[in-house]
Design an enzyme around this catalytic site. Structure first.
Site, short mmCIF file in Angstrom:
data_model
loop_
_atom_site.label_atom_id
_atom_site.label_comp_id
_atom_site.label_asym_id
_atom_site.label_seq_id
_atom_site.Cartn_x
_atom_site.Cartn_y
_atom_site.Cartn_z
N HIS A 22 0.83 -1.20 0.00
CA HIS A 22 0.00 0.00 0.00
C HIS A 22 0.86 1.25 0.00
O HIS A 22 1.70 1.42 0.89
CB HIS A 22 -0.91 -0.03 1.23
CG HIS A 22 -1.87 1.10 1.29
ND1 HIS A 22 -2.52 1.45 2.46
CD2 HIS A 22 -2.31 1.98 0.35
CE1 HIS A 22 -3.31 2.47 2.22
NE2 HIS A 22 -3.21 2.81 0.95
N ASP A 30 6.47 5.61 -21.46
CA ASP A 30 6.47 5.44 -22.92
C ASP A 30 7.85 5.04 -23.42
O ASP A 30 8.81 4.92 -22.67
CB ASP A 30 5.94 6.70 -23.60
CG ASP A 30 6.84 7.91 -23.39
OD1 ASP A 30 8.06 7.76 -23.16
OD2 ASP A 30 6.32 9.04 -23.46
N ASP A 69 -4.84 3.45 -5.02
CA ASP A 69 -4.94 3.94 -3.65
C ASP A 69 -6.01 5.03 -3.54
O ASP A 69 -5.98 6.00 -4.30
CB ASP A 69 -3.59 4.50 -3.20
CG ASP A 69 -3.55 4.78 -1.72
OD1 ASP A 69 -4.47 4.34 -1.00
OD2 ASP A 69 -2.58 5.42 -1.27
N TYR A 123 10.78 12.69 -13.36
CA TYR A 123 11.93 11.78 -13.31
C TYR A 123 12.32 11.48 -11.86
O TYR A 123 12.59 10.33 -11.49
CB TYR A 123 13.14 12.40 -14.03
CG TYR A 123 13.00 12.54 -15.53
CD1 TYR A 123 12.17 11.70 -16.27
CD2 TYR A 123 13.70 13.53 -16.22
CE1 TYR A 123 12.04 11.85 -17.64
CE2 TYR A 123 13.58 13.68 -17.59
CZ TYR A 123 12.74 12.83 -18.30
OH TYR A 123 12.62 12.96 -19.66
N TYR A 141 4.52 12.06 -23.91
CA TYR A 141 4.05 12.29 -22.53
C TYR A 141 3.19 11.16 -21.99
O TYR A 141 2.41 11.36 -21.05
CB TYR A 141 3.30 13.64 -22.42
CG TYR A 141 4.17 14.80 -22.85
CD1 TYR A 141 5.16 15.29 -22.01
CD2 TYR A 141 4.00 15.40 -24.11
CE1 TYR A 141 5.97 16.35 -22.41
CE2 TYR A 141 4.80 16.45 -24.51
CZ TYR A 141 5.79 16.92 -23.66
OH TYR A 141 6.59 17.97 -24.04
#
Lengths: 153, 153
Positions: A22, A30, A69, A123, A141
């Protein structure tokens, strides 16, 4: 192959999804994402490749197994378009639709909220993930972070 | 934890089940079986432990994911009772029932056939398995070899 599990989910990815707990994050990225260099800093340490799939189909397969979540405002984040921080592209809309379609359990009536993260911040966030899963997604994206939730039953 | 997958199935066992192909064997054994020494010779190389479960419940969880092989006469074998090669104990009957209950797909109407293997021959057969899964089964001779089949859809 296993019954009821998409062939897109290889053994290593199954291991990762089951090992995550959790609040752990999974980066789903991509084909242009620097998956190896970023994944080297993650818990798993190397990227998992889903060749021949875009992020939409990969997410659909992953989210059949992994709950999102709902203890946080947003369980899905996408990389911001550079210079257009409010842009929401088709690749992002498709991912959000898959998230909502896969949503089950006691939070099934809550819509999934997607937020965005600036490219270099993305990143950094991805290095904090449990693992990086790289697809053949060719839409720019098409990079996401999915936060694992709880199985209740 | 993952949606729809028993908590008995740990990440390592998921990896094993997904990595096995058609005709590969899985040894599912009781608490007295020499799991470490036998597993050292298998493809996976070390045993996977399902503490707190008997072979019946473990098989039920495994066979929700793994199809049995119907290209062979018998896809399940159990260790023979020493001195009573024709004996079929409750632990064997329970396993066979679980195999038949989990049977789905185009072979759903075919009953699963269980055969037996003499004890030391069973050890040899188990070393040829992909992996050894050891449970907390306390009923003697609760040791099985399950042959993986094919997912059709």
């Amino acid at each position: 192959m296993l019954k009821g599990i998409s062939s897109l989910i290889c053994a290593d990815l199954l291991w990762v999804l089951r090992s995550m707990g959790h609040g752990d994050n999974l980066a789903l990225v991509d084909r242009n994402f620097p998956a190896h260099s970023v994944a080297a800093k993650t818990v798993y340490g190397k990227p998992i490749q889903i060749a021949g799939s875009d992020t939409t189909d990969a997410a659909s397969a992953i989210l059949q197994l992994m709950p999102l979540d709902f203890f946080v405002e947003s369980s899905v984040q996408h990389m911001q378009v550079v210079g257009e921080p409010d842009a929401v592209l088709d690749v992002h809309k498709d991912l959000l639709q898959v998230c909502n379609e896969s949503n089950s359990g006691p939070d099934a009536d809550k819509p999934v909220v997607m937020q965005s993260i600036e490219r270099f911040e993305f990143y950094r966030a991805a290095t904090q993930s449990f693992a990086v899963v790289q697809t053949a997604e060719d839409r720019p994206y098409g990079c996401f972070i999915l936060k694992k939730g709880v199985v209740f039953d």
